[in-house]
Every structure is written in structure tokens, then in C-alpha cells.
Design an enzyme around this catalytic site. Structure first.
Site, PDB file in Angstrom:
ATOM      1  N   ARG A 108       0.860  -1.246  -0.079  1.00 12.74           N
ATOM      2  CA  ARG A 108      -0.036  -0.070  -0.130  1.00 12.74           C
ATOM      3  C   ARG A 108       0.798   1.379   0.052  1.00 12.74           C
ATOM      4  NH1 ARG A 108      -0.459   2.798   4.278  1.00 12.74           N
ATOM      5  NH2 ARG A 108      -2.610   3.226   3.973  1.00 12.74           N
ATOM      6  N   LEU A 109       0.280   2.365  -0.331  1.00 16.51           N
ATOM      7  CA  LEU A 109       0.822   3.916  -0.288  1.00 16.51           C
ATOM      8  C   LEU A 109      -0.148   4.602   0.346  1.00 16.51           C
ATOM      9  CD1 LEU A 109       2.643   4.448  -3.659  1.00 16.51           C
ATOM     10  CD2 LEU A 109       3.795   3.788  -1.692  1.00 16.51           C
ATOM     11  N   ASP A 110       0.295   5.539   1.127  1.00 14.95           N
ATOM     12  CA  ASP A 110      -0.620   6.382   2.041  1.00 14.95           C
ATOM     13  C   ASP A 110      -1.523   7.216   0.835  1.00 14.95           C
ATOM     14  OD1 ASP A 110       0.020   5.601   4.424  1.00 14.95           O
ATOM     15  OD2 ASP A 110       1.604   6.879   4.660  1.00 14.95           O
ATOM     16  N   TYR A 111      -2.507   7.701   1.390  1.00 15.62           N
ATOM     17  CA  TYR A 111      -3.442   8.619   0.483  1.00 15.62           C
ATOM     18  C   TYR A 111      -2.690   9.668  -0.181  1.00 15.62           C
ATOM     19  CZ  TYR A 111      -7.628  11.719  -0.349  1.00 15.62           C
ATOM     20  OH  TYR A 111      -8.580  12.526  -0.694  1.00 15.62           O
ATOM     21  N   LYS A 197       7.418   7.910   7.055  1.00 18.89           N
ATOM     22  CA  LYS A 197       6.951   9.101   7.898  1.00 18.89           C
ATOM     23  C   LYS A 197       7.130   8.909   9.325  1.00 18.89           C
ATOM     24  CE  LYS A 197       3.059   9.993   4.939  1.00 18.89           C
ATOM     25  NZ  LYS A 197       1.809   9.751   4.729  1.00 18.89           N
TER      26      LYS A 197
END
Ligand code: URA
Length: 242
Positions: A108-111, A197
Site C-alpha cells: 500500500r501507499l498512503d493517501y 513518515k
């Protein structure tokens, strides 16, 4: 555009369909048991296109196993890496116009993260790439607030303590230094939630922009944001470790 078949030797196509070994397929061809578009073919070198030609072995049409689809999407900010979102936010599959296969994201990748997202309907390969034991590397370009000190870079390289334990050693390259912010290239071999992050926050810098440019052997390349390309056969072979 999809992965297209090319003209291939008849015995290879027959073997690939699973009805006979390549050896046996050759015998069947010589025996006159194979037809292409209604014509008996006895020549061993004959080629055919399994997508277009009707190939019959002893009167039965052969079918090739479905080939999988492998895509590299350049995910823009503002899309979520799910098949659907109860909150109605845009999802990455909306960007795959014309793709018939039901592909889903590998990881996944963040929004608010951009960049390389592999999408496939090959569940076996997807699971293997995501499995922690394979430690597939992921490279990100990261813009952070403030200037990263050498000491902070060293910490990231060696591994730092997060809530869920130490991070594995990471590759860090300083790209650009400015007064207010800096760009680095960060390569990690894990895929924990919000990992980049959290790593940057831990050394005192919040992430302003995050772009994934590489996943294992696959590079994003020249794919404009919001668009995609198909992996080449060569890239798929390398991913499968063949
Ligand atoms: N690390 C993050 O924090 N976010 C991502 O989207 C990917 C890696």
C-alpha cells in the site's frame, strides 16, 4: 494494451495448454492429429498464434491458461490503495481505464504518497513480494522539513527505534539541501505502516512529500502521475526469480 502472444511453435503451444508434453505434441503433429484453423499440420516447425488461431488436438480445441496482468501505476496524491472506499474517496483502480483483469495493489501507499504501485492479479507473486522474509527493497524520494544533519542520516542508516521495534538498516542518500527543507533518497527493506513518515519523525523531521520510485527490481521510469504501464515480460521474469 495487454501482454500479447506472438507466433509460437505448435508443439510449444500444445505443451503449454497442458494436453500433452512437448515430445508427445510432436508425435501428434507428425501423426496428423493436430489442426490449425481446420487444416491438418504435420510440419514440426509450424508456428501459430494461440490467441487468434483455432488449434485442435484430436478434434478438441485447446485453451491456454489465462495469463496474468502486471501493471506499474504512478499513483498520484489523493487516491487510496484499495479496491473500494466506504468514505467515497478516489481509489487507484479508477485510474486503470481499459484494464479488464481484476488487479489489486501489491502493498500500500498512503493517501498522500505518490509514485510506484505494482498492481496484479497474480496472487502468488503479490504475496511473495509482500512477505517480510523476502525483504524486497523499496526506494523513496523524501522531502522533509528542515535540514537533515549527518548524525540523523547515520541513525536512519543504522536503524532506529520505533513503537513497533527497531528498523532494519536503511540506505540514505542526501539529494538536495535547502535552508527550509531537504530531499533524501531512502531505501528500506521492510514495509511497516507509515514507516517512512515515522522514521523521519523519529529523527525530528516531518515529511512534506513522499514519492516511491522503486520496488524491488521494478523502477517507476517515465510514467506520468495518474497513468500506468504494463511490466515487460523481462521484468515479470525477474520478479518471479526466473
Ligand atoms: N512509508 C510511509 O510512511 N508512507 C507510505 O505511503 C509508504 C511508506
Amino acid at each position: 494494451m495487454g501482454i500479447t502472444f506472438m507466433q509460437e511453435r505448435l508443439q510449444k503451444i500444445i505443451a503449454h495448454s497442458g494436453v500433452a508434453s512437448r515430445r508427445r505434441a510432436e508425435e501428434l503433429i507428425i501423426d496428423g492429429s493436430v489442426t490449425v484453423n481446420g487444416q491438418v499440420v504435420r510440419e514440426l516447425g509450424t508456428k501459430a498464434d494461440p490467441e487468434k488461431d483455432a488449434i485442435k488436438v484430436m478434434g478438441k480445441l485447446i485453451h491456454l491458461p489465462q495469463r496474468n496482468t502486471y501493471i506499474v501505476l504512478n499513483k498520484p496524491v489523493g487516491y487510496i490503495t484499495s479496491m473500494s472506499d466506504p468514505e467515497g474517496r478516489p481509489v487507484v483502480t479508477e485510474l486503470l481505464k481499459g484494464v479488464k483483469a481484476r488487479v489489486y495493489p501489491v502493498g500500500r501507499l498512503d493517501y498522500d504518497t505518490e509514485g510506484l504501485l505494482i498492481m496484479t492479479d497474480d496472487g502468488g507473486l503479490a504475496n511473495s513480494m509482500m512477505h517480510p522474509s523476502h525483504e524486497v527493497s523499496k526506494t523513496y524520494l523524501v522531502k522533509v522539513k528542515g535540514v537533515l544533519e549527518d548524525k540523523e542520516i547515520e541513525k536512519l542508516q543504522k536503524g532506529i527505534k520505533l513503537d513497533d521495534g527497531m528498523t532494519a538498516p536503511a540506505g540514505v542518500k542526501r539529494l538536495k539541501k535547502a535552508d527550509a527543507n531537504s530531499w533524501i533518497e531512502l531505501t528500506i527493506h521492510e514495509g511497516r505502516y507509515h514507516q517512512v513518515k515515522r522514521m523521519m519523525e523519529r529523527v525530528g523531521h516531518s515529511v512534506i512529500k513522499l514519492v516511491r520510485v522503486r520496488y524491488g527490481s521494478i523502477e517507476l521510469g517515465n510514467v506520468p502521475p495518474g497513468t500506468f504501464r504494463y511490466l515487460t515480460n523481462e521484468e515479470v521474469k525477474i520478479l518471479k526469480g526466473r
